[in-house]
Design a protein around this motif. Structure first.
Motif, PDB file in Angstrom:
ATOM      1  N   LEU A   9       0.821  -1.216   0.000  1.00  0.00           N
ATOM      2  CA  LEU A   9       0.000   0.000   0.000  1.00  0.00           C
ATOM      3  C   LEU A   9       0.854   1.265   0.000  1.00  0.00           C
ATOM      4  O   LEU A   9       0.342   2.345  -0.303  1.00  0.00           O
ATOM      5  CB  LEU A   9      -0.962  -0.010   1.192  1.00  0.00           C
ATOM      6  CG  LEU A   9      -2.128  -0.987   1.040  1.00  0.00           C
ATOM      7  CD1 LEU A   9      -2.988  -1.013   2.297  1.00  0.00           C
ATOM      8  CD2 LEU A   9      -2.998  -0.635  -0.173  1.00  0.00           C
ATOM      9  N   ASN A  10       2.156   1.121   0.332  1.00  0.00           N
ATOM     10  CA  ASN A  10       2.982   2.349   0.302  1.00  0.00           C
ATOM     11  C   ASN A  10       3.091   2.904  -1.122  1.00  0.00           C
ATOM     12  O   ASN A  10       3.371   4.079  -1.307  1.00  0.00           O
ATOM     13  CB  ASN A  10       4.365   2.130   0.945  1.00  0.00           C
ATOM     14  CG  ASN A  10       5.158   1.040   0.264  1.00  0.00           C
ATOM     15  OD1 ASN A  10       4.646   0.360  -0.630  1.00  0.00           O
ATOM     16  ND2 ASN A  10       6.395   0.865   0.666  1.00  0.00           N
ATOM     17  N   ASN A  11       2.806   2.067  -2.120  1.00  0.00           N
ATOM     18  CA  ASN A  11       2.793   2.568  -3.509  1.00  0.00           C
ATOM     19  C   ASN A  11       1.433   3.154  -3.880  1.00  0.00           C
ATOM     20  O   ASN A  11       1.254   3.644  -4.987  1.00  0.00           O
ATOM     21  CB  ASN A  11       3.103   1.428  -4.487  1.00  0.00           C
ATOM     22  CG  ASN A  11       4.520   0.943  -4.344  1.00  0.00           C
ATOM     23  OD1 ASN A  11       5.381   1.696  -3.900  1.00  0.00           O
ATOM     24  ND2 ASN A  11       4.761  -0.314  -4.686  1.00  0.00           N
ATOM     25  N   HIS A  12       0.470   3.065  -2.987  1.00  0.00           N
ATOM     26  CA  HIS A  12      -0.890   3.545  -3.284  1.00  0.00           C
ATOM     27  C   HIS A  12      -1.353   4.594  -2.285  1.00  0.00           C
ATOM     28  O   HIS A  12      -2.546   4.864  -2.180  1.00  0.00           O
ATOM     29  CB  HIS A  12      -1.875   2.365  -3.285  1.00  0.00           C
ATOM     30  CG  HIS A  12      -1.662   1.451  -4.451  1.00  0.00           C
ATOM     31  ND1 HIS A  12      -2.291   1.631  -5.673  1.00  0.00           N
ATOM     32  CD2 HIS A  12      -0.857   0.380  -4.601  1.00  0.00           C
ATOM     33  CE1 HIS A  12      -1.890   0.699  -6.506  1.00  0.00           C
ATOM     34  NE2 HIS A  12      -1.017  -0.078  -5.894  1.00  0.00           N
ATOM     35  N   THR A  13      -0.417   5.148  -1.494  1.00  0.00           N
ATOM     36  CA  THR A  13      -0.780   6.225  -0.565  1.00  0.00           C
ATOM     37  C   THR A  13       0.258   7.335  -0.691  1.00  0.00           C
ATOM     38  O   THR A  13       1.450   7.057  -0.881  1.00  0.00           O
ATOM     39  CB  THR A  13      -0.793   5.738   0.911  1.00  0.00           C
ATOM     40  OG1 THR A  13       0.525   5.278   1.247  1.00  0.00           O
ATOM     41  CG2 THR A  13      -1.808   4.643   1.158  1.00  0.00           C
ATOM     42  N   THR A  14      -0.188   8.585  -0.558  1.00  0.00           N
ATOM     43  CA  THR A  14       0.763   9.702  -0.723  1.00  0.00           C
ATOM     44  C   THR A  14       1.687   9.846   0.480  1.00  0.00           C
ATOM     45  O   THR A  14       2.709  10.513   0.388  1.00  0.00           O
ATOM     46  CB  THR A  14       0.014  11.031  -0.971  1.00  0.00           C
ATOM     47  OG1 THR A  14      -0.878  11.248   0.120  1.00  0.00           O
ATOM     48  CG2 THR A  14      -0.755  11.016  -2.280  1.00  0.00           C
ATOM     49  N   PHE A  15       1.328   9.225   1.624  1.00  0.00           N
ATOM     50  CA  PHE A  15       2.244   9.207   2.773  1.00  0.00           C
ATOM     51  C   PHE A  15       3.418   8.255   2.503  1.00  0.00           C
ATOM     52  O   PHE A  15       4.422   8.263   3.210  1.00  0.00           O
ATOM     53  CB  PHE A  15       1.504   8.733   4.032  1.00  0.00           C
ATOM     54  CG  PHE A  15       1.387   9.773   5.103  1.00  0.00           C
ATOM     55  CD1 PHE A  15       2.472  10.572   5.450  1.00  0.00           C
ATOM     56  CD2 PHE A  15       0.192   9.947   5.801  1.00  0.00           C
ATOM     57  CE1 PHE A  15       2.376  11.523   6.459  1.00  0.00           C
ATOM     58  CE2 PHE A  15       0.082  10.899   6.804  1.00  0.00           C
ATOM     59  CZ  PHE A  15       1.176  11.685   7.131  1.00  0.00           C
ATOM     60  N   MET A  50     -10.797   2.805  -1.786  1.00  0.00           N
ATOM     61  CA  MET A  50      -9.778   3.858  -1.886  1.00  0.00           C
ATOM     62  C   MET A  50      -9.869   4.635  -3.184  1.00  0.00           C
ATOM     63  O   MET A  50     -10.381   4.122  -4.184  1.00  0.00           O
ATOM     64  CB  MET A  50      -8.382   3.204  -1.906  1.00  0.00           C
ATOM     65  CG  MET A  50      -7.768   3.002  -0.555  1.00  0.00           C
ATOM     66  SD  MET A  50      -6.115   2.295  -0.725  1.00  0.00           S
ATOM     67  CE  MET A  50      -5.224   3.640  -1.447  1.00  0.00           C
ATOM     68  N   GLY A  51      -9.347   5.840  -3.134  1.00  0.00           N
ATOM     69  CA  GLY A  51      -9.087   6.590  -4.361  1.00  0.00           C
ATOM     70  C   GLY A  51      -7.583   6.495  -4.586  1.00  0.00           C
ATOM     71  O   GLY A  51      -7.050   5.415  -4.846  1.00  0.00           O
ATOM     72  N   THR A  52      -6.897   7.653  -4.385  1.00  0.00           N
ATOM     73  CA  THR A  52      -5.448   7.627  -4.590  1.00  0.00           C
ATOM     74  C   THR A  52      -4.677   7.623  -3.275  1.00  0.00           C
ATOM     75  O   THR A  52      -3.464   7.864  -3.270  1.00  0.00           O
ATOM     76  CB  THR A  52      -4.989   8.837  -5.427  1.00  0.00           C
ATOM     77  OG1 THR A  52      -5.376  10.022  -4.708  1.00  0.00           O
ATOM     78  CG2 THR A  52      -5.615   8.846  -6.791  1.00  0.00           C
ATOM     79  N   GLY A  53      -5.385   7.409  -2.166  1.00  0.00           N
ATOM     80  CA  GLY A  53      -4.688   7.291  -0.876  1.00  0.00           C
ATOM     81  C   GLY A  53      -4.032   8.575  -0.410  1.00  0.00           C
ATOM     82  O   GLY A  53      -3.031   8.540   0.301  1.00  0.00           O
ATOM     83  N   SER A  54      -4.621   9.735  -0.752  1.00  0.00           N
ATOM     84  CA  SER A  54      -4.011  10.995  -0.311  1.00  0.00           C
ATOM     85  C   SER A  54      -4.590  11.489   1.011  1.00  0.00           C
ATOM     86  O   SER A  54      -4.211  12.549   1.493  1.00  0.00           O
ATOM     87  CB  SER A  54      -4.146  12.072  -1.396  1.00  0.00           C
ATOM     88  OG  SER A  54      -5.488  12.377  -1.619  1.00  0.00           O
ATOM     89  N   ASN A  55      -5.513  10.716   1.576  1.00  0.00           N
ATOM     90  CA  ASN A  55      -6.043  11.097   2.893  1.00  0.00           C
ATOM     91  C   ASN A  55      -6.108   9.875   3.807  1.00  0.00           C
ATOM     92  O   ASN A  55      -6.996   9.764   4.647  1.00  0.00           O
ATOM     93  CB  ASN A  55      -7.430  11.738   2.723  1.00  0.00           C
ATOM     94  CG  ASN A  55      -7.797  12.604   3.912  1.00  0.00           C
ATOM     95  OD1 ASN A  55      -6.931  13.037   4.664  1.00  0.00           O
ATOM     96  ND2 ASN A  55      -9.075  12.828   4.111  1.00  0.00           N
ATOM     97  N   ILE A  56      -5.140   8.980   3.613  1.00  0.00           N
ATOM     98  CA  ILE A  56      -5.134   7.717   4.356  1.00  0.00           C
ATOM     99  C   ILE A  56      -3.754   7.498   4.966  1.00  0.00           C
ATOM    100  O   ILE A  56      -2.736   7.730   4.308  1.00  0.00           O
ATOM    101  CB  ILE A  56      -5.463   6.543   3.389  1.00  0.00           C
ATOM    102  CG1 ILE A  56      -6.959   6.533   3.052  1.00  0.00           C
ATOM    103  CG2 ILE A  56      -5.030   5.201   3.956  1.00  0.00           C
ATOM    104  CD1 ILE A  56      -7.364   5.470   2.058  1.00  0.00           C
ATOM    105  N   LEU A  57      -3.739   7.047   6.231  1.00  0.00           N
ATOM    106  CA  LEU A  57      -2.497   6.511   6.810  1.00  0.00           C
ATOM    107  C   LEU A  57      -2.718   5.011   6.945  1.00  0.00           C
ATOM    108  O   LEU A  57      -3.482   4.556   7.797  1.00  0.00           O
ATOM    109  CB  LEU A  57      -2.190   7.164   8.165  1.00  0.00           C
ATOM    110  CG  LEU A  57      -0.931   6.665   8.866  1.00  0.00           C
ATOM    111  CD1 LEU A  57       0.314   6.865   8.004  1.00  0.00           C
ATOM    112  CD2 LEU A  57      -0.733   7.352  10.217  1.00  0.00           C
TER     113      LEU A  57
END
Ligand SMILES: Cc1cc2nc3c(=O)[nH]c(=O)nc-3n(C[C@H](O)[C@H](O)[C@H](O)COP(=O)(O)OP(=O)(O)OC[C@H]3O[C@@H](n4cnc5c(N)ncnc54)[C@H](O)[C@@H]3O)c2cc1C
Length: 339
Positions: A9-15, A50-57
């Protein structure tokens, strides 16, 4: 429709954090979405939309079930008899590309929301907002699929119970998947420039700024406030600005007379958390290993490289306890912290 296994998931979240999703698939239509949901139910797999994971930790342990990225595309613009335009976009469309399209077509309404990362479908979830505008101000309808039974519904804004970074969807996660959003826009110039940064930007501007002027200004202001996503991990503002009673505000002002605050409904005021973090807690630019409170905007927590979700959660707890200790205010995350 492909269901992949053990997708990091680190490739699918902006964090840029998060362990593997046991299963991961992109739903490109409502039918695919329902087929994937049914599959997860049959196999008893916990579901994450999910969308692009820009509001997810996302957790370091990953996700034990099925992650569905909503990739339903399509954009339509239709002129209405009352002179407005209805802009409909599939949930998987990139939000900022939609804003850019509307600006280039001369449709007013979305320009202040330029540059927000993520998908169209996620915008109603936390009622995204920036520079004096929230998505609720322009939403006409939100199309959803009900996870329980696959029924489709079309919600109007009052159904969505929008609040500050809040909605019915956020309060009842796991009930609906947003499949499309329709916004009502206008061809008549209607600039919203009351937000301080925009007011400052246009103070010497003689004429009414154009749509493109506003979009350019917002993008420029944002580039100063947020780290470059190509280089660093972040989910934007980690916390919401706290809303407190006017009585609590009066007490706070005895110690911090300059604290910026804004009306937030009967007897309530919204406090600038960035100001508290900077001026009261001295947290701007503070780092704990690979986690930083961004030097130019302390509300933004940054993964400067190699941070885990655990590191970020520990840093967020540290920030929240500083604020509680110095002001008595309990702050809440804006980011969806998954466990
Ligand atoms: C640099 C940066 C700046 C940002 N600036 C702002 C800002 O100015 N204002 C603001 O409001 N936000 C801001 N954000 C937060 C973020 O961009 C928004 O919340 C965005 O709408 C999230 O979109 P996403 O597609 O990445 O959603 P995700 O992060 O993938 O998901 C967010 C939540 O929505 C749910 N979700 C996503 N898609 C759907 C769907 N189709 N149906 C049902 N549930 C869904 C997820 O389950 C999750 O709970 C910023 C983030 C970053 C990284």
């Amino acid at each position: 429709m492909v269901i992949e296994e053990n997708v990091p998931l680190n490739n699918h979240t902006t964090f840029r954090v998060g362990g593997p999703a046991r299963f991961f698939a992109v739903a490109r239509s409502r039918e695919e979405l329902w087929a994937l949901i049914t599959h997860a139910k049959d196999k008893n797999l916990p579901l994450l939309i999910m969308g692009t994971g820009s509001n997810i930790l996302a957790p370091d342990e990953g996700w034990k079930g099925l992650v569905i990225e909503v990739g339903i595309m399509g954009k339509q613009f239709s002129d209405q008899p009352d002179g407005t335009i209805l802009a409909t976009a599939g949930a998987g469309e990139n939000w900022d590309s939609l804003v850019a399209d509307c600006v280039s077509k001369g449709f007013w309404g979305l320009e202040n929301l330029s540059g927000i990362p993520g998908t169209v479908g996620a915008t109603p979830i936390q009622n995204v907002g920036a520079y004096g505008v929230e998505i609720k101000d322009v939403i006409d309808t939100v199309e959803v699929l009900e996870i329980k039974n696959g029924e489709t519904h079309s919600f109007i804004p009052t159904d969505c119970r929008f609040g500050y970074r809040d909605s019915f969807f956020k309060q009842e996660p796991g009930r609906y998947v947003v499949t499309a959003v329709t916004m009502r826009l206008s061809r008549n110039a209607a600039p919203t420039l009351h937000y301080r940064d925009l007011r400052e930007h246009f103070k010497n501007h003689k004429e009414t700024p154009s749509l493109l002027d506003i979009r350019t200004a917002v993008l420029e202001i944002r580039s100063r406030k947020f780290p470059d996503l190509r280089k660093f991990g972040t989910a934007g503002s980690f916390f919401k600005n706290p809303i407190i009673t006017t009585t609590h505000l009066a007490k706070l002002q005895e110690r911090f007379p300059d604290v910026p605050h804004f009306p937030a409904g009967e007897g309530r005021e919204k406090i600038s958390l960035a100001w508290l973090l900077d001026r009261v807690c001295n947290l701007k630019g503070v780092t704990h290993g690979p986690v930083e409170s961004f030097k130019r905007q302390p509300l933004v927590i940054v993964n400067t490289g190699g941070a885990t979700a655990k590191d970020i959660r520990a840093f967020a707890d540290f920030v929240a306890s500083c604020v509680k200790e110095k002001t008595g205010i309990a702050i809440e995350p804006e980011v969806n912290v998954l466990s």
